[in-house]
Design an enzyme around this catalytic site. Structure first.
Site, PDB file in Angstrom:
ATOM      1  N   THR A  36       0.845  -1.201   0.000  1.00 53.50           N
ATOM      2  CA  THR A  36       0.000   0.000   0.000  1.00 53.50           C
ATOM      3  C   THR A  36       0.879   1.250   0.000  1.00 53.50           C
ATOM      4  O   THR A  36       0.635   2.202  -0.757  1.00 53.50           O
ATOM      5  CB  THR A  36      -0.957   0.007   1.214  1.00 53.50           C
ATOM      6  OG1 THR A  36      -1.446  -1.317   1.437  1.00 53.50           O
ATOM      7  CG2 THR A  36      -2.119   0.949   0.983  1.00 53.50           C
ATOM      8  N   GLY A 104       4.381  -6.588   9.262  1.00 53.45           N
ATOM      9  CA  GLY A 104       4.199  -7.735   8.380  1.00 53.45           C
ATOM     10  C   GLY A 104       5.276  -7.792   7.307  1.00 53.45           C
ATOM     11  O   GLY A 104       5.663  -8.864   6.842  1.00 53.45           O
ATOM     12  N   GLY A 105       5.758  -6.627   6.924  1.00 54.64           N
ATOM     13  CA  GLY A 105       6.826  -6.558   5.921  1.00 54.64           C
ATOM     14  C   GLY A 105       8.212  -6.520   6.551  1.00 54.64           C
ATOM     15  O   GLY A 105       9.216  -6.383   5.848  1.00 54.64           O
ATOM     16  N   GLU A 111       9.964   1.922  10.787  1.00 47.71           N
ATOM     17  CA  GLU A 111       8.623   2.518  10.659  1.00 47.71           C
ATOM     18  C   GLU A 111       8.205   3.216  11.955  1.00 47.71           C
ATOM     19  O   GLU A 111       7.629   4.302  11.929  1.00 47.71           O
ATOM     20  CB  GLU A 111       7.598   1.437  10.295  1.00 47.71           C
ATOM     21  CG  GLU A 111       7.759   0.922   8.876  1.00 47.71           C
ATOM     22  CD  GLU A 111       6.850  -0.254   8.557  1.00 47.71           C
ATOM     23  OE1 GLU A 111       6.552  -0.457   7.375  1.00 47.71           O
ATOM     24  OE2 GLU A 111       6.440  -0.992   9.479  1.00 47.71           O
ATOM     25  N   LYS A 129      -8.117  -4.714   6.876  1.00 46.78           N
ATOM     26  CA  LYS A 129      -7.185  -4.505   7.983  1.00 46.78           C
ATOM     27  C   LYS A 129      -7.889  -4.032   9.260  1.00 46.78           C
ATOM     28  O   LYS A 129      -7.266  -3.881  10.296  1.00 46.78           O
ATOM     29  CB  LYS A 129      -6.133  -3.453   7.586  1.00 46.78           C
ATOM     30  CG  LYS A 129      -5.423  -3.708   6.266  1.00 46.78           C
ATOM     31  CD  LYS A 129      -4.501  -4.878   6.367  1.00 46.78           C
ATOM     32  CE  LYS A 129      -3.707  -5.179   5.118  1.00 46.78           C
ATOM     33  NZ  LYS A 129      -2.746  -4.193   4.724  1.00 46.78           N
TER      34      LYS A 129
HETATM   35  C1  5RP Z   1       5.682  -3.371   6.851  1.00 48.60           C
HETATM   36  C2  5RP Z   1       4.337  -2.988   7.347  1.00 48.60           C
HETATM   37  C3  5RP Z   1       3.279  -2.754   6.323  1.00 48.60           C
HETATM   38  O1  5RP Z   1       2.812  -1.465   6.444  1.00 48.60           O
HETATM   39  C4  5RP Z   1       2.162  -3.722   6.559  1.00 48.60           C
HETATM   40  O2  5RP Z   1       2.701  -5.042   6.535  1.00 48.60           O
HETATM   41  C5  5RP Z   1       1.072  -3.582   5.487  1.00 48.60           C
HETATM   42  O3  5RP Z   1       1.582  -3.979   4.248  1.00 48.60           O
HETATM   43  P1  5RP Z   1       0.663  -4.014   2.965  1.00 48.60           P
HETATM   44  O4  5RP Z   1       0.326  -2.607   2.629  1.00 48.60           O
HETATM   45  O5  5RP Z   1       1.534  -4.698   1.917  1.00 48.60           O
HETATM   46  O6  5RP Z   1      -0.557  -4.845   3.291  1.00 48.60           O
HETATM   47  O7  5RP Z   1       4.090  -2.816   8.506  1.00 48.60           O
HETATM   48  O8  5RP Z   1       6.562  -3.653   7.914  1.00 48.60           O
END
Ligand code: 5RP
Length: 262
Positions: A36, A104-105, A111, A129
């Site tokens: 995103t 998650g990433g 961040e 989400k």
């Molecule tokens: C990365 C994150 C991302 O913001 C989270 O995983 C959401 O990712 P996506 O937009 O691909 O669903 O926290 O560390």
């Protein structure tokens, strides 16, 4: 070109497009990580290229820094700019108070540092989400590789005393090897299922030696923009207590939809 986007990508795109409306000339912007946030970086790149807006980006991962350079967003470091006007990032979960699970990433540490060093944080997401109570998404915790198994055991022991439904944890892997963050650390994913008291969980986790940071972002996010596959967005502002619904005009430009990886 947008007709070719899947509904979920269109939802992410319109949330990102609405979020960059908050960007003003001269701003220092924290650039999040994930699919995103990648749309937001592309939208920002278009504003730089097409409208000549001047911004300084601080990326939350090497992935995002690479993408930003690719689309023309000037990149600096947090040490150079010291403080940011705005951070725009994705999330894995958000609750009604705009508390978040992120990581998650695997970029939660940078961040969190970047979002905390910003006057305002905007989260962009799709409605999948949204949760009533955080915890269905496994909570990422960044740990030092040294003694990680002891850290993991300590975390599991601590979780037994907390108000959560699950206490299992797993080491995040990538290609059968421990996933490494940009700082070279490991990630433990905590399968808590239900976190009614995220403040308590966050405090306890961060007291364990070996834990660098956890993926609970509490009282950091100001606005969430929720995109939908029909091109509409909902803008929730926790400080003003407002909820607005809008339709986003999508004008296709080949530059924006360049096939660039996240
Ligand atoms: C990365 C994150 C991302 O913001 C989270 O995983 C959401 O990712 P996506 O937009 O691909 O669903 O926290 O560390």
């Amino acid at each position: 070109m947008t007709a070719e986007l899947s509904p979920i990508d269109k939802a992410k795109f319109v949330a990102a497009k609405r979020a960059v409306d908050y960007v003003e000339d001269g701003m220092r912007i924290g650039l999040g990580t994930g699919s995103t946030a990648a749309w937001m970086v592309r939208c920002l790149g278009e504003m730089v290229r097409e409208e000549g807006i001047r911004v300084t980006g601080v990326a939350t991962s090497t992935r995002t820094a690479d993408l930003a350079r690719q689309v023309g967003v000037p990149i600096s470091t947090l040490d150079e700019v010291k403080w940011l006007d705005l951070t725009i990032d994705g999330a894995d979960e958000y609750d009604p108070h705009l508390n978040l699970i992120k990581g998650g990433g695997g970029a939660l540490l940078q961040e969190k540092i970047v979002a905390t060093a910003s006057d305002q944080m905007i989260v962009i997401a799709d409605a999948t989400k949204q949760v009533e109570t955080l915890g269905a998404f496994p909570l990422p915790v960044e740990v030092i590789p040294f003694g990680w198994q002891t850290t993991k055991a300590l975390i599991e022991e601590m979780l037994g005393n907390l108000d959560v439904l699950g206490t299992t944890t797993s080491l995040r892997l990538a290609n059968d090897q421990p996933f490494r963050t940009d700082e070279g650390n490991f990630i433990l994913d905590l399968h808590l299922r239900h976190i009614p008291n995220p403040q308590q969980v966050s405090l306890v986790l961060n007291q364990i030696p070996g834990v660098v940071e956890n993926g609970l972002f509490l009282d950091i996010c100001d606005i969430v923009i929720i995109g939908a596959g029909d091109g509409s967005v909902e803008v929730r502002d926790i400080n003003n207590g407002t909820v607005e619904h809008e339709q986003i005009d999508i004008i296709d430009t080949d530059n924006l939809f360049l096939d660039v990886s996240d």
